[in-house]
Each structure stands twice: as structure tokens, then as C-alpha cells.
Design a protein around this motif. Structure first.
Motif, short mmCIF file in Angstrom:
data_model
loop_
_atom_site.label_atom_id
_atom_site.label_comp_id
_atom_site.label_asym_id
_atom_site.label_seq_id
_atom_site.Cartn_x
_atom_site.Cartn_y
_atom_site.Cartn_z
N LEU A 119 0.80 -1.23 0.00
CA LEU A 119 0.00 0.00 0.00
C LEU A 119 0.83 1.27 0.00
CD1 LEU A 119 -2.76 -1.04 2.56
CD2 LEU A 119 -2.93 -0.98 0.06
N THR A 120 2.01 1.26 0.65
CA THR A 120 2.78 2.49 0.81
C THR A 120 4.12 2.48 0.10
OG1 THR A 120 3.90 1.75 2.82
CG2 THR A 120 1.75 2.83 3.09
N GLY A 121 4.67 1.31 -0.18
CA GLY A 121 6.00 1.22 -0.77
C GLY A 121 7.11 1.20 0.27
N PHE A 122 6.77 1.31 1.56
CA PHE A 122 7.77 1.28 2.63
C PHE A 122 7.94 -0.14 3.14
CE2 PHE A 122 8.83 1.22 7.15
CZ PHE A 122 10.05 1.88 7.11
N CYS A 123 9.20 -0.58 3.23
CA CYS A 123 9.48 -1.91 3.76
C CYS A 123 10.71 -1.83 4.64
CB CYS A 123 9.71 -2.90 2.63
SG CYS A 123 10.08 -4.58 3.20
#
Length: 78
Positions: A53-57
Motif C-alpha cells: 500500500l505504501t511502498g515502505f518496507c
């Protein structure tokens, strides 16, 4: 059929490897030791959803700091 490239251990491939190891390990530990290990499986799933959903990992950031290189590099547009 889509097949991912397997010629090197690039960042995106390592993320899937780590997620699989964590998920499988927590499932095995929940059977052998305690069902509370399934919390780790849930956390892995939540992290995958947040990434989608956000692209943050968080794991991607950790692996990148350790030297893993992404398969595709973003090209900046001016």
C-alpha cells in the motif's frame, strides 16, 4: 507464466526469501513450541500489506544498508 530472474540475489528477491523464512519458521515453531509464534506470521503479513500500500518496507531498508542492490533503479525525472 511469469518467472522471476534468478541470476543473482537482488534486493527484491531477498525480501521474498526473508519473508518466506520468517513465515515458515514461525509456523513450525508454533507447532513444536507455542502457538504464540503465529504472531510473527501475522507481523510478516502486515508488513507485506504495508509495503504493497505504501511502498515502505523495513526489511528492504535493512537489506539495502547491508549492501543488497535493487534489480531496478529508479530514474529521477527533472
Amino acid at each position: 507464466m511469469y518467472l522471476s530472474q534468478t541470476d543473482s540475489w537482488y534486493l527484491e528477491r531477498l525480501i521474498w526469501l526473508v519473508a518466506g523464512i520468517f513465515t515458515l519458521s514461525s509456523a513450525i515453531l508454533s507447532v513444536l513450541h507455542s502457538p504464540y509464534w503465529l504472531i510473527l506470521t501475522g507481523l510478516v503479513g502486515i508488513n507485506l500489506i504495508i509495503f504493497a500500500l505504501t511502498g515502505f518496507c523495513l526489511m528492504a531498508n535493512i537489506l539495502y544498508k547491508l549492501g543488497a542492490k535493487p534489480r531496478l533503479n529508479r530514474v529521477s525525472q527533472n
